[in-house]
Design an enzyme around this catalytic site. Structure first.
Site, PDB file in Angstrom:
ATOM      1  N   HIS A  27       0.788  -1.240   0.000  1.00  0.00           N
ATOM      2  CA  HIS A  27       0.000   0.000   0.000  1.00  0.00           C
ATOM      3  C   HIS A  27       0.815   1.282   0.000  1.00  0.00           C
ATOM      4  O   HIS A  27       0.266   2.366  -0.147  1.00  0.00           O
ATOM      5  CB  HIS A  27      -0.955   0.033   1.204  1.00  0.00           C
ATOM      6  CG  HIS A  27      -0.283   0.394   2.493  1.00  0.00           C
ATOM      7  ND1 HIS A  27       0.573  -0.446   3.133  1.00  0.00           N
ATOM      8  CD2 HIS A  27      -0.327   1.525   3.244  1.00  0.00           C
ATOM      9  CE1 HIS A  27       1.030   0.137   4.239  1.00  0.00           C
ATOM     10  NE2 HIS A  27       0.502   1.333   4.327  1.00  0.00           N
TER      11      HIS A  27
HETATM   12  N1  UDP Z   1      -4.026  -4.895   8.791  1.00  0.00           N
HETATM   13  C1  UDP Z   1      -5.331  -5.330   8.907  1.00  0.00           C
HETATM   14  N2  UDP Z   1      -5.961  -5.788   7.778  1.00  0.00           N
HETATM   15  C2  UDP Z   1      -5.349  -5.847   6.572  1.00  0.00           C
HETATM   16  C3  UDP Z   1      -4.009  -5.414   6.472  1.00  0.00           C
HETATM   17  C4  UDP Z   1      -3.370  -4.924   7.597  1.00  0.00           C
HETATM   18  O1  UDP Z   1      -5.913  -5.314   9.990  1.00  0.00           O
HETATM   19  O2  UDP Z   1      -5.985  -6.263   5.588  1.00  0.00           O
HETATM   20  C5  UDP Z   1      -3.368  -4.367  10.005  1.00  0.00           C
HETATM   21  C6  UDP Z   1      -2.039  -5.028  10.334  1.00  0.00           C
HETATM   22  O3  UDP Z   1      -2.078  -5.376  11.695  1.00  0.00           O
HETATM   23  C7  UDP Z   1      -1.037  -3.938  10.096  1.00  0.00           C
HETATM   24  C8  UDP Z   1      -1.822  -2.695  10.382  1.00  0.00           C
HETATM   25  O4  UDP Z   1      -3.106  -2.989   9.851  1.00  0.00           O
HETATM   26  O5  UDP Z   1       0.066  -3.975  10.959  1.00  0.00           O
HETATM   27  C9  UDP Z   1      -1.170  -1.464   9.843  1.00  0.00           C
HETATM   28  O6  UDP Z   1      -1.662  -1.099   8.676  1.00  0.00           O
HETATM   29  P1  UDP Z   1      -0.901  -0.629   7.390  1.00  0.00           P
HETATM   30  O7  UDP Z   1      -0.096  -1.725   6.845  1.00  0.00           O
HETATM   31  O8  UDP Z   1      -1.997  -0.053   6.574  1.00  0.00           O
HETATM   32  O9  UDP Z   1       0.018   0.615   7.862  1.00  0.00           O
HETATM   33  P2  UDP Z   1       1.529   0.816   8.255  1.00  0.00           P
HETATM   34  O10 UDP Z   1       1.840  -0.115   9.376  1.00  0.00           O
HETATM   35  O11 UDP Z   1       2.365   0.599   7.054  1.00  0.00           O
HETATM   36  O12 UDP Z   1       1.589   2.237   8.710  1.00  0.00           O
END
Ligand code: UDP
Length: 354
Positions: free
Chosen positions: A202
């Site tokens: 993403h």
């Molecule tokens: N996550 C979720 N559903 C999904 C994908 C990710 O609940 O389909 C959770 C997962 O625990 C991840 C968290 O969302 O660590 C963080 O989201 P994202 O990857 O969007 O953000 P980042 O950590 O890169 O800021």
């Protein structure tokens, strides 16, 4: 004591869930939750509030679907109004999104004490909007809650010890969440292959560059011949994939809508390895003793790379395929306590009270 918490995006809901629970269990603290609206639909927002029992936000600013300037500007204006009427003792911001920066700026300019959770992380890539948000938020905070020793080191090297800012290694709130909700993990509604790689994509650096995205898709199609892949798609990635007609090996790659936190925990528990450009998922892979391949050119979670638990593969398909072969041979120490002991939320709330 009154705290205003500013959250707006999926990772922030997860980070705030355990802190919010500790606040509710603590006498004499009132928490006012402001949802900026950055992530707003059922899969990206409501499901986290419902499953993780985060209280319904006191304010929903409903600001989304805008460019960085308009989004941050509108949030700043609306958060300032909330802070004027709530007059809190503290504003609590999480992570590195536009909601973080807007909350931080609004609080600081009103001379309200500001605390930043997940402080001190650096990718050293100033093209990342997240890097800009986190550096600026750190610099104007009164208390910084760092998840790792590396985060403290980053701040020290930037001269933060010369500023009048309290710096605390609280451990990582994502570990608190993983430990607390682990037993609630639930299988997704779709049928899972017996062995699979869990993938998420993403980050703007991958989705906004079609060549990079094509290269990742090429690598995934190739890898899927060896192992099935489960890919819950972020709405931003879904949109770009549809607009560009990118095709996946549908027999071996399971594309789904984003899943809830309890389902992602189940997928983490049961996958063979994680392949991701997410910050949170890199750590969660480690919490669940799974190797991780990072689809970025750098990471804020360098301790995982040093341990051999994470390989930085970027978006180049050959690098991704080589990393896959390499990581399966690594002997990884999954016992290192690099993210604390799972009591970050308690430490954060204790420090705020003091
Ligand atoms: N996550 C979720 N559903 C999904 C994908 C990710 O609940 O389909 C959770 C997962 O625990 C991840 C968290 O969302 O660590 C963080 O989201 P994202 O990857 O969007 O953000 P980042 O950590 O890169 O800021």
């Amino acid at each position: 004591m009154k705290i205003v918490t500013i959250i707006g995006a999926r990772p922030q809901f997860i980070k705030a869930a355990t802190v919010s629970r500790v606040i509710r269990d603590t006498k004499n603290i009132e928490e006012i939750i402001v949802h900026t609206g950055q992530h707003f639909d059922i899969n990206m927002s409501d499901i986290f509030f419902n499953e993780m029992e985060i209280p319904k936000p006191n304010y929903n600013l409903n600001i989304n679907g805008l460019g960085h300037g308009a989004m941050t500007g509108q949030m700043l204006e609306k958060i300032e109004e909330v802070l004027k009427s709530e007059t809190p003792d503290y504003v609590l911001v999480y992570g590195d999104t536009n909601s973080t920066l807007a909350g931080a700026l609004a609080a600081k300019k009103m001379h309200i004490k500001l605390a930043h959770v997940e402080a001190g992380l650096r990718s050293f890539n100033m093209k990342m909007p997240e890097e800009i948000n986190r550096i600026l938020s750190d610099r104007i905070s009164d208390i910084l809650f760092c998840p790792t020793e590396q985060a403290i080191k980053n701040l020290t090297e930037e001269g933060f010890k010369n500023f009048n800012i309290e710096i605390i290694n609280s451990g990582d709130v994502m570990l608190d969440a993983a430990l607390f909700y682990n037993q609630k993990a639930k299988p997704p509604s779709f049928k899972l292959p017996s062995q699979f790689i869990l993938t998420t994509i993403h980050r703007a650096e991958n989705t906004d560059n079609i060549e990079k995205l094509k290269s990742i898709v090429f690598a995934l199609n190739n890898l899927s011949e060896d192992c099935n892949i489960v890919l819950p798609l972020h709405p931003r990635t879904q949109k770009i994939i549809s607009e560009n007609n990118l095709s996946f090996n549908k027999n071996r790659i399971l594309l789904t809508a984003p899943v809830g936190y309890f389902e992602i925990l189940y997928l983490l528990q049961n996958c063979k390895l994680v392949m991701t450009d997410s910050g949170g998922m890199q750590k969660e892979a480690y919490f669940f003793k799974k190797p991780c391949i990072t689809l970025r050119d750098e990471t804020e979670w360098v301790e995982l790379v040093n341990l051999g638990a994470n390989i930085i593969a970027g978006s180049n398909h050959e690098n991704i395929l080589n990393s896959y072969k390499m990581i399966l041979k690594q002997n990884i120490n999954f016992e290192a306590k690099i993210y604390g002991c799972g009591n970050a939320a308690e430490q954060i709330v204790d420090s705020l009270i003091k």
